[in-house]
Motif scaffolding. Structure first.
Motif, mmCIF file in Angstrom:
data_model
loop_
_atom_site.group_PDB
_atom_site.id
_atom_site.type_symbol
_atom_site.label_atom_id
_atom_site.label_comp_id
_atom_site.label_asym_id
_atom_site.label_seq_id
_atom_site.Cartn_x
_atom_site.Cartn_y
_atom_site.Cartn_z
ATOM 1 N N GLU A 50 0.842 -1.199 0.000
ATOM 2 C CA GLU A 50 0.000 0.000 0.000
ATOM 3 C C GLU A 50 0.873 1.243 0.000
ATOM 4 O OE1 GLU A 50 -3.524 2.117 2.642
ATOM 5 O OE2 GLU A 50 -2.477 0.368 3.451
ATOM 6 N N ARG A 51 0.457 2.230 -0.774
ATOM 7 C CA ARG A 51 1.126 3.534 -0.813
ATOM 8 C C ARG A 51 0.078 4.593 -0.466
ATOM 9 N NH1 ARG A 51 5.894 2.427 -3.627
ATOM 10 N NH2 ARG A 51 5.766 0.522 -4.854
ATOM 11 N N ASP A 52 0.463 5.860 -0.513
ATOM 12 C CA ASP A 52 -0.478 6.932 -0.160
ATOM 13 C C ASP A 52 -1.740 6.901 -1.014
ATOM 14 O OD1 ASP A 52 1.049 7.954 1.896
ATOM 15 O OD2 ASP A 52 2.078 9.399 0.608
ATOM 16 N N ARG A 53 -1.580 6.861 -2.329
ATOM 17 C CA ARG A 53 -2.740 6.938 -3.229
ATOM 18 C C ARG A 53 -2.909 5.722 -4.116
ATOM 19 N NH1 ARG A 53 -1.393 12.803 -5.493
ATOM 20 N NH2 ARG A 53 0.046 11.442 -6.559
ATOM 21 N N SER A 54 -2.109 4.679 -3.892
ATOM 22 C CA SER A 54 -2.190 3.510 -4.773
ATOM 23 C C SER A 54 -1.893 2.223 -4.014
ATOM 24 C CB SER A 54 -1.209 3.660 -5.937
ATOM 25 O OG SER A 54 0.121 3.664 -5.456
ATOM 26 N N TYR A 55 -2.210 1.123 -4.681
ATOM 27 C CA TYR A 55 -1.869 -0.210 -4.191
ATOM 28 C C TYR A 55 -1.002 -0.889 -5.243
ATOM 29 C CZ TYR A 55 -5.898 0.096 -0.977
ATOM 30 O OH TYR A 55 -6.789 0.479 -0.017
#
Length: 74
Positions: free
Chosen positions: A44-49
């Protein structure tokens, strides 16, 4: 996005969604899904997977990844 999801969760990706193959040291590629897909969240990232399907890791915007929780995954 229907809820906060994390590594290992199963997600549903709608048809005609663009996913990206962004790996360090490689050319950037993308794929537009031709049918709805199910994938597993790898990271998981801030705005994406980062999700795993079709034998590869792809990056998808969180807005286009939906939780499979409570869905009938036939």
């Amino acid at each position: 996005m229907t809820r906060n999801m994390s590594k290992g969760d199963l997600v549903w990706i709608p048809q005609d969604t663009r996913v990206h193959w962004l790996r360090e040291g490689s050319d950037k590629r993308y794929l537009t899904t031709d049918a709805p897909r199910m994938a597993v969240i790898y990271d998981e990232r801030d705005r994406s997977y980062d999700v795993f399907f079709d034998g590869n890791l792809w990056t998808i915007n969180k807005a286009y990844a939906y939780s499979m929780e409570g869905r009938d995954a036939r």
